[in-house]
Design a protein around this motif. Structure first.
Motif, PDB file in Angstrom:
ATOM      1  N   UNK A 150      -5.893  23.157  31.209  1.00 13.78           N
ATOM      2  CA  UNK A 150      -5.612  21.710  31.289  1.00 13.78           C
ATOM      3  C   UNK A 150      -6.956  20.725  31.576  1.00 13.78           C
ATOM      4  N   UNK A 151      -7.760  21.255  32.295  1.00 14.88           N
ATOM      5  CA  UNK A 151      -8.902  20.711  32.476  1.00 14.88           C
ATOM      6  C   UNK A 151     -10.310  21.032  31.894  1.00 14.88           C
ATOM      7  N   UNK A 152     -10.393  22.125  31.407  1.00 15.14           N
ATOM      8  CA  UNK A 152     -11.260  22.645  30.573  1.00 15.14           C
ATOM      9  C   UNK A 152     -12.593  22.684  31.445  1.00 15.14           C
ATOM     10  N   UNK A 153     -12.636  23.067  32.500  1.00 20.15           N
ATOM     11  CA  UNK A 153     -13.935  22.929  33.604  1.00 20.15           C
ATOM     12  C   UNK A 153     -15.187  23.716  32.964  1.00 20.15           C
ATOM     13  N   UNK A 154     -16.388  23.414  32.887  1.00 24.48           N
ATOM     14  CA  UNK A 154     -17.429  24.398  32.943  1.00 24.48           C
ATOM     15  C   UNK A 154     -17.938  24.306  34.250  1.00 24.48           C
ATOM     16  N   UNK A 155     -17.766  25.787  34.868  1.00 25.54           N
ATOM     17  CA  UNK A 155     -17.974  25.905  36.121  1.00 25.54           C
ATOM     18  C   UNK A 155     -19.484  26.026  36.705  1.00 25.54           C
ATOM     19  N   UNK A 156     -20.054  26.175  35.534  1.00 29.32           N
ATOM     20  CA  UNK A 156     -21.721  26.393  35.872  1.00 29.32           C
ATOM     21  C   UNK A 156     -22.334  25.150  36.070  1.00 29.32           C
ATOM     22  N   UNK A 157     -21.800  24.036  35.256  1.00 27.14           N
ATOM     23  CA  UNK A 157     -22.621  22.699  35.406  1.00 27.14           C
ATOM     24  C   UNK A 157     -21.751  21.797  36.102  1.00 27.14           C
ATOM     25  N   UNK A 158     -20.391  21.608  36.080  1.00 25.17           N
ATOM     26  CA  UNK A 158     -19.588  20.424  36.532  1.00 25.17           C
ATOM     27  C   UNK A 158     -19.167  20.626  37.943  1.00 25.17           C
ATOM     28  N   UNK A 159     -19.051  19.625  38.827  1.00 26.76           N
ATOM     29  CA  UNK A 159     -18.721  19.207  40.021  1.00 26.76           C
ATOM     30  C   UNK A 159     -17.554  18.540  40.130  1.00 26.76           C
TER      31      UNK A 159
END
Length: 623
Positions: free
Chosen positions: A211-220
Motif C-alpha cells: 500500500x504505502x511502499x515505505x522505505x523503513x531505513x530513511x522515512x519517518x
C-alpha cells in the motif's frame, strides 16, 4: 530470530506472530533501528528506541504473570498516555495474553454512560485484569462490582516497577488470538473483533509493502491518532514497530486543540507518512491560516492517507490547495478504505497517483442503483447535481473486493451493492458471538455492511447500507445530504446527520444540524431545506437546529446516526452533550469514586485474608 521480519519481504511468511516479533526485538542488539518520539505541546520529546520500549513492556509482562495471568487471558487496557498504553498493550502480547484496548474517559462528564458501556465490553471480553493509571484508578475500581470476570484493577506504574526477569516465553501460532478490537459502534452495539496474529501480519504487510511502499531505513511518520483504535494502533504503531520505522506521536487532544501541531511536526521531522480521517484534513484546512502554511515545508510528505469515514472530494481538493504553498504535492493524498473486521485496511489508491473522483448521474444512482458517469444523455444536467465519489483504490495482492446484491450475486462494473472482502487479512469473527459472526463472516467473504461499486479493479465507497435513505423510490447516502447541509452559513461542518422516518403515507427526510453559535434557528432551518432541495431535488420534511456537541459520536469521532435518530424520536436529543464537552456531574463522579474506594478495600481485605489463610494452612498442614 531476526527482528523486524515484517520489514523484509523475503523473510515474510504466514507463520509470523507479533509475539515472536517482540521477542526478536528483545533478543536483538542495541543497534536495532527505529525509535518512537512521544511529543507534547510545550514539552521536551520523550524518545525511546524500539528495543527500550519492548524491554519496558516486558516488565509489565512480569507484573501480569505474578498476578497469575497466562496465555490466552484477556487484559483490558485503559491508559490515556501513549507510552503507558504501549507498555500495557505490548506487555500483554509478549506474554501471549489478549489485550483489550478501550478508550479512556475524555473528562468526567457522562461518567455513568462511560462506565456502563465499558462494563458491557469487559464482561463480554472476559477480562480478568484492567490495567490503568494511578489517576484513573480512582474511578476504574468502580467497574469491579459491575463485571463478574474482573479480578483486579492494577496501575501501569506498579506493573512496570519490577523488571522483566524470568518471564515465560510462550509458544504462539499465527491463528492464536492477538487482541480484541471492539468496534466503534457507529451503527450498532460494539462487537469484539478477533484479530489473530495471521490476519494482523497479512494486513500490516499489505499496508507497508504493497500500500504505502515505505522505505523503513530513511522515512519517518507522524501520528496523532488514538492508539486504542485500529488505525492508530495497527497502521501507525504496530506496523512501524514491526518494521523498524521511526515515528513521532502527538497526543490526540493536542491535535484537537492545536491542529497546526500536526503539520508543524511533519515539517520539523521531515516525515514522509501520516494518516487521518476526512474530518482532520477539513479541520487543518479551516484552522491553520495561510501565514502559518507559508512557514511550513511539506515537500517531504509522500503519503498523507485518508480513511476511517466517508471521504469528501471537496475536503481533498481544499487541503491540497491550502497547503500547496508549503510544497505539498497533490499525489501525496492517499484515500483508503478499511474496517476493524478486515483487521484494518481493505484498499489503497496507488502511491504517486493523484486523487481520483467519479461524477455520476443522480437519477441512475438514486433510482437504478447504477453509477453511470455524468455525460452523454446527461450532458444537460448541472455539474452541481452530480453525485461525486472518491476512488479508494485496489485491494492488496492475495485479497479481493467484490460487490454483491442481497441474494449473494456478484454485480458488474458500476452496479451499486454491498462491498464484500476476501483474503488473509479478514479477522476470525466476533468474540463469543456466533450469530453475528455467521451473518458477517460468510462463505462469500466479509460482508462489510458498506455500499459501493467497482470501476475495473478500483473501489468507490458510497455509504453505509444501514444508513441508506430511500425517499420516493430514490436512494440517497446520508453523507451526500449532510455535506450539502454543511455548506449553509452557521452550520458546524461535519456535525450534521440525516435520516428518514416512516409515516403512514411515505418516508420523510429529517436533518439535524449543530449551529456554530448564536443563530436564528428558523432561518437556518429554511436555508438548509432550500440548499438540499436546490442541489438534490429532495424535500426535507423536518430540520432540527441543536447546540454545539449535541450529536452523539463514537469514541473515534464518527457520527452515530442511528443513536441520533433514537434520541430525536424519544425527545432526548439536546438533553445531553458529548463527553468531551460535558460539565462535570459532581454527583456521578462522587458515586463512582466512592464505589471505587469500597471495591478497593474489599479487594485488599480479600487478598490479605487469602494470604493469611495460605500461611495458616502451611503451618497446620506442612508439606
Amino acid at each position: 530470530m531476526k527482528a523486524h521480519r515484517l520489514a523484509d519481504s523475503s523473510q515474510y511468511a504466514d507463520n509470523w506472530t507479533l509475539t515472536d516479533e517482540l521477542w526478536a526485538i528483545l533478543d536483538s542488539g542495541p543497534d536495532l533501528r527505529g525509535e518512537f518520539r512521544f511529543l507534547e505541546v510545550g514539552e521536551e520529546p520523550m524518545v525511546m528506541s524500539h528495543r527500550e520500549l519492548v524491554e519496558n513492556a516486558s516488565a509489565v509482562t512480569a507484573g501480569l504473570e505474578r498476578r497469575g495471568l497466562q496465555k490466552g487471558d484477556s487484559v483490558a487496557v485503559i491508559l490515556p498516555e501513549n507510552p503507558d498504553f504501549l507498555r500495557g498493550f505490548l506487555g500483554a502480547v509478549i506474554g501471549a495474553m489478549v489485550p483489550v484496548p478501550l478508550f479512556p474517559p475524555l473528562g468526567f462528564g457522562g461518567l455513568d454512560a462511560y462506565v456502563e458501556r465499558n462494563a458491557r465490553i469487559l464482561e463480554a471480553s472476559g477480562a480478568r485484569v484492567l490495567v490503568t493509571s494511578r489517576r484513573l484508578q480512582k474511578v476504574m475500581w468502580s467497574l469491579i462490582s459491575e463485571v463478574d470476570t474482573l479480578e483486579e484493577v492494577v496501575c501501569i506504574e506498579d506493573l512496570a516497577e519490577s523488571g522483566p526477569a524470568d518471564i515465560t516465553r510462550p509458544g504462539v501460532s499465527p491463528d492464536d488470538l492477538c487482541f480484541l478490537q471492539y468496534t466503534s459502534g457507529s451503527t450498532a452495539a460494539p462487537k469484539g473483533v478477533m484479530v489473530t496474529h495471521r490476519s494482523l501480519g497479512a494486513n500490516m504487510y499489505g499496508i507497508v509493502h504493497q500500500g504505502l511502499q515505505i522505505d523503513f531505513d530513511t522515512e519517518e511518520g507522524v501520528s496523532w491518532l488514538p492508539m486504542y483504535h485500529d488505525m492508530g494502533l495497527i497502521g501507525m504503531t504496530l506496523a512501524p514497530l514491526s518494521t523498524g520505522m521511526t515515528m513521532s506521536f502527538i497526543p490526540t487532544l493536542d491535535f484537537v486543540m492545536y491542529p497546526e501541531c500536526w503539520v508543524e511536526t511533519i515539517s520539523e521531522y521531515r516525515a514522509a507518512a501520516t494518516f487521518a480521517p476526512n474530518f482532520a484534513y477539513a479541520l487543518a484546512t479551516k484552522k491553520i491560516p495561510k501565514e502559518k502554511v507559508a512557514a511550513l515545508d511539506l515537500s517531504c510528505l509522500r503519503v498523507a492517507g485518508c480513511g476511517a469515514e466517508p471521504i469528501h472530494p471537496d475536503t481533498m481538493r481544499s487541503f491540497n490547495e491550502h497547503f500547496a504553498p508549503a510544497g505539498l504535492r497533490p499525489e501525496a493524498l492517499v484515500p483508503a478504505y478499511g474496517m476493524a473486521e478486515a483487521t484494518l485496511a481493505v484498499s489503497f489508491i496507488g502511491v504517486e497517483e493523484p486523487v481520483k473522483t467519479d461524477r455520476v448521474c443522480p437519477n441512475a444512482y438514486e433510482q437504478e442503483n447504477v453509477a453511470r458517469p455524468l455525460g452523454g444523455v446527461d450532458t444537460d444536467m448541472s455539474e452541481r447535481q452530480a453525485h461525486e465519489f472518491v476512488s479508494c483504490g485496489r485491494a492488496f495482492p492475495r485479497h479481493s473486493v467484490k460487490i454483491m446484491d442481497e441474494e449473494g450475486n456478484v454485480l458488474g462494473d458500476r452496479e451499486v451493492g454491498e462491498i464484500v472482502f476476501e483474503g488473509p487479512s479478514v479477522a476470525a469473527g466476533y468474540y463469543r458471538d456466533a450469530e453475528k459472526t455467521a451473518e458477517t463472516f460468510t462463505e462469500h467473504g466479509l460482508r462489510t455492511g458498506d455500499l459501493g461499486y467497482m470501476v475495473g479493479d478500483e473501489l468507490y465507497v458510497t455509504g453505509r447500507k444501514k444508513d441508506l435513505i430511500i425517499i420516493n423510490g430514490r436512494n440517497f447516502d446520508p453523507q451526500t445530504i449532510e455535506w450539502k447541509a454543511s455548506e449553509v452559513a452557521g452550520v458546524r461542518k461535519g456535525n450534521v446527520v440525516a435520516f428518514s422516518l416512516q409515516t403512514r403515507e411515505s418516508e420523510e427526510l429529517v436533518v439535524i444540524a449543530e449551529a456554530k453559535g448564536d443563530v436564528d434557528p428558523g432561518r437556518m432551518a429554511r436555508d438548509i431545506k432550500r440548499a438540499v432541495s436546490r442541489e438534490l431535488f429532495i424535500k426535507v420534511s423536518q430540520v432540527e437546529i441543536v447546540g454545539r456537541a449535541t450529536l452523539p459520536k463514537t469514541s473515534s469521532g464518527k457520527l452515530q446516526r442511528s443513536k441520533a435518530k433514537e434520541q430525536y424520536l424519544s425527545g432526548e436529543l439536546g438533553k445531553t452533550m458529548r463527553a468531551a464537552s460535558r460539565k462535570v456531574d459532581v454527583t456521578s463522579v462522587g458515586k463512582h469514586v466512592a464505589r471505587s474506594m469500597v471495591n478497593r478495600m474489599r479487594h485488599f481485605v480479600k487478598q490479605r485474608v487469602g494470604n493469611l489463610s495460605e500461611t495458616l494452612r502451611s503451618i497446620v498442614l506442612p508439606d
